[in-house]
Design a protein around this motif. Structure first.
Motif, PDB file in Angstrom:
ATOM      1  N   LYS A   1      32.431  46.869 -56.941  1.00 54.64           N
ATOM      2  CA  LYS A   1      31.583  45.915 -56.232  1.00 54.64           C
ATOM      3  C   LYS A   1      32.466  44.874 -55.540  1.00 54.64           C
ATOM      4  CE  LYS A   1      27.851  46.469 -59.592  1.00 54.64           C
ATOM      5  NZ  LYS A   1      26.998  45.807 -60.608  1.00 54.64           N
ATOM      6  N   ASP A   2      33.109  45.312 -54.459  1.00 56.89           N
ATOM      7  CA  ASP A   2      34.066  44.430 -53.794  1.00 56.89           C
ATOM      8  C   ASP A   2      33.798  44.283 -52.304  1.00 56.89           C
ATOM      9  OD1 ASP A   2      34.717  46.947 -52.959  1.00 56.89           O
ATOM     10  OD2 ASP A   2      36.865  46.792 -53.387  1.00 56.89           O
ATOM     11  N   GLY A   3      32.570  44.622 -51.876  1.00 57.79           N
ATOM     12  CA  GLY A   3      32.248  44.529 -50.454  1.00 57.79           C
ATOM     13  C   GLY A   3      32.549  45.806 -49.688  1.00 57.79           C
ATOM     14  N   ASN A   4      33.273  46.731 -50.326  1.00 55.32           N
ATOM     15  CA  ASN A   4      33.629  47.993 -49.677  1.00 55.32           C
ATOM     16  C   ASN A   4      32.826  49.166 -50.240  1.00 55.32           C
ATOM     17  OD1 ASN A   4      35.916  46.869 -48.127  1.00 55.32           O
ATOM     18  ND2 ASN A   4      36.830  46.596 -50.148  1.00 55.32           N
ATOM     19  N   CYS A   5      31.739  48.864 -50.957  1.00 54.61           N
ATOM     20  CA  CYS A   5      31.072  49.902 -51.740  1.00 54.61           C
ATOM     21  C   CYS A   5      30.569  51.069 -50.891  1.00 54.61           C
ATOM     22  CB  CYS A   5      29.949  49.315 -52.587  1.00 54.61           C
ATOM     23  SG  CYS A   5      28.659  48.472 -51.661  1.00 54.61           S
ATOM     24  N   LEU A   6      30.040  50.809 -49.689  1.00 52.66           N
ATOM     25  CA  LEU A   6      29.570  51.911 -48.853  1.00 52.66           C
ATOM     26  C   LEU A   6      30.731  52.813 -48.465  1.00 52.66           C
ATOM     27  CD1 LEU A   6      27.474  53.427 -47.152  1.00 52.66           C
ATOM     28  CD2 LEU A   6      27.960  51.832 -45.291  1.00 52.66           C
ATOM     29  N   PHE A   7      31.829  52.218 -48.027  1.00 52.21           N
ATOM     30  CA  PHE A   7      32.974  52.990 -47.564  1.00 52.21           C
ATOM     31  C   PHE A   7      33.697  53.674 -48.730  1.00 52.21           C
ATOM     32  CE2 PHE A   7      32.122  49.508 -44.631  1.00 52.21           C
ATOM     33  CZ  PHE A   7      31.869  50.223 -43.472  1.00 52.21           C
ATOM     34  N   ARG A   8      33.716  53.022 -49.885  1.00 57.71           N
ATOM     35  CA  ARG A   8      34.278  53.658 -51.079  1.00 57.71           C
ATOM     36  C   ARG A   8      33.424  54.861 -51.495  1.00 57.71           C
ATOM     37  NH1 ARG A   8      38.219  51.190 -54.059  1.00 57.71           N
ATOM     38  NH2 ARG A   8      38.744  49.018 -53.581  1.00 57.71           N
ATOM     39  N   SER A   9      32.097  54.705 -51.416  1.00 63.32           N
ATOM     40  CA  SER A   9      31.204  55.802 -51.789  1.00 63.32           C
ATOM     41  C   SER A   9      31.400  57.000 -50.867  1.00 63.32           C
ATOM     42  CB  SER A   9      29.745  55.332 -51.755  1.00 63.32           C
ATOM     43  OG  SER A   9      29.502  54.348 -52.737  1.00 63.32           O
ATOM     44  N   PHE A  10      31.503  56.737 -49.565  1.00 59.19           N
ATOM     45  CA  PHE A  10      31.751  57.822 -48.609  1.00 59.19           C
ATOM     46  C   PHE A  10      33.107  58.458 -48.873  1.00 59.19           C
ATOM     47  CE2 PHE A  10      28.168  57.301 -45.774  1.00 59.19           C
ATOM     48  CZ  PHE A  10      28.137  58.498 -45.078  1.00 59.19           C
ATOM     49  N   ALA A  11      34.127  57.642 -49.157  1.00 53.19           N
ATOM     50  CA  ALA A  11      35.467  58.171 -49.429  1.00 53.19           C
ATOM     51  C   ALA A  11      35.443  59.071 -50.660  1.00 53.19           C
ATOM     52  CB  ALA A  11      36.452  57.022 -49.629  1.00 53.19           C
ATOM     53  N   HIS A  12      34.665  58.666 -51.671  1.00 51.68           N
ATOM     54  CA  HIS A  12      34.549  59.491 -52.872  1.00 51.68           C
ATOM     55  C   HIS A  12      33.854  60.804 -52.561  1.00 51.68           C
ATOM     56  CE1 HIS A  12      32.559  60.798 -56.686  1.00 51.68           C
ATOM     57  NE2 HIS A  12      33.794  60.588 -57.125  1.00 51.68           N
ATOM     58  N   GLN A  13      32.793  60.758 -51.759  1.00 54.03           N
ATOM     59  CA  GLN A  13      32.061  61.958 -51.411  1.00 54.03           C
ATOM     60  C   GLN A  13      32.893  62.909 -50.538  1.00 54.03           C
ATOM     61  OE1 GLN A  13      28.291  62.815 -51.643  1.00 54.03           O
ATOM     62  NE2 GLN A  13      28.670  61.703 -53.544  1.00 54.03           N
ATOM     63  N   ILE A  14      33.519  62.369 -49.512  1.00 57.47           N
ATOM     64  CA  ILE A  14      34.237  63.187 -48.530  1.00 57.47           C
ATOM     65  C   ILE A  14      35.594  63.654 -49.056  1.00 57.47           C
ATOM     66  CG2 ILE A  14      35.291  63.210 -46.235  1.00 57.47           C
ATOM     67  CD1 ILE A  14      32.202  63.260 -46.234  1.00 57.47           C
TER      68      ILE A  14
END
Length: 336
Positions: free
Chosen positions: A117-130
């Motif tokens: 929860k550091d403000g990058n959660c959307l991009f971290r989630s996509f990085a984890h998925q991709i």
């Protein structure tokens, strides 16, 4: 938020009555926003008046790490599990979160992977998925912003000016900063970047972002408390899903083709005539350009296998892209 960790050793006292602290210990710490959060002790340094603890808040970026003195800051430390009674609202939220995760598990077999929860959660989630690696979030953010920059006319249509950010150019510049929240526009851009379907799960509902294409992989995200994204894993098709570069279907090309098919220039290309009945010069050029662009994407269009046919603008179509869920555009100003 400390439930499920009761097996962790509490703060014990030595024979002299002095409390013991050790590396790897998990405590509850009152953070600067007046919330009790579970944190792990990364380093213990003895001082003349007590101990200095370098603590790391669980599920948060290391940039929030801080040093807490066991005597001077003792009001901010407590044994894990010794909780202040939750309010009814907090209890309700905790129960809803528990039910949400259990529903995804029982209905689909999906697992929610907690993201920092550091403000990058959307991009971290996509990085984890991709990529299967949430630490590649900065790379994902850059690709997202570059794609919005290259397609400003399209993505700018979904931008709403605010007092702080008055133009779409300013929005893109702001989104390039690490720690800035992502939302609906960014998801639509990333969908095209990686040629993937996207489904966002919320309590009581799931929201496909646009019309799904059967032959593409699906990025799955969960949206919690109207302020945080996590990655949702399907054990039958786990990350990494791949970057979509080898996909025969290019969602941007499909979207452009759909726009061209519905554009005034396309509809009127056979109606343009000169006084002598011939095709007008400028209109002829526009029609020819339109025809060339259409031919460039026909292969993608022929390859499409849309679940609901070709209605509604197709995958990533303009109308579908306006579909959003509550809270994604009006981003709260607290830490995520």
């Amino acid at each position: 938020g400390a439930g499920g960790m009761a097996k962790t050793a509490p703060v014990e006292s030595s024979s002299s009555g002095e409390k013991k602290y050790f590396k790897g210990q998990i405590l509850e710490v009152l953070d600067t926003m007046k919330k009790w959060l579970p944190a792990t002790v990364k380093k213990v340094t003895k001082t003349r008046t007590g101990y200095e603890l370098l603590i790391h808040y669980l599920d948060f970026s290391s940039r929030w790490d801080e040093v807490i003195h066991t005597v001077l800051d003792k009001r901010r430390l407590r044994v894990l599990g010794v909780t202040i009674p939750m309010s009814e609202i907090e209890k309700k939220k905790a129960e809803e979160e528990k039910n949400f995760r259990e529903a995804l598990k029982s209905k689909y077999g999906y697992e929610v992977i907690d993201i920092d929860k550091d403000g990058n959660c959307l991009f971290r989630s996509f990085a984890h998925q991709i990529h299967g690696d949430k630490e590649k979030h900065e790379q994902v953010r850059e690709l997202c912003c570059d794609h919005m920059e290259a397609n400003k006319n399209y993505f700018g249509a979904f931008f709403t000016p605010s007092e702080k950010i008055k133009s779409f150019d300013a929005y893109i510049a702001n989104q390039r900063k690490t720690g800035e929240w992502g939302g609906h526009i960014d998801i639509k851009a990333l969908q095209e970047v990686f040629n993937t379907n996207v489904t966002v799960y919320e309590p009581e509902r799931e929201l496909p972002m646009g019309q799904a294409v059967d032959t593409l992989k699906t990025v799955r995200l969960s949206f919690h408390g109207q302020n945080h994204y996590n990655s949702v894993v399907d054990p039958k098709d786990p990350p990494p899903l791949g970057d979509g570069k080898d996909s025969k279907i290019k969602l941007r090309e499909v979207r452009v083709a759909n726009e061209l098919r519905g554009s005034p220039a396309n509809k009127n290309k056979n109606k343009s005539t000169t006084k002598n009945g011939g095709e007008g010069g400028k209109d002829d050029d526009a029609a020819a350009a339109t025809k060339m662009e259409e031919e460039d994407v026909q292969e993608s269009l022929r390859s499409l296998s849309l679940r609901d046919g070709e209605g509604g603008g197709g995958a990533g179509g303009h109308n579908d892209a306006r579909h959003t869920h509550t809270g994604m555009n009006n981003r709260p100003t607290f830490r995520s």
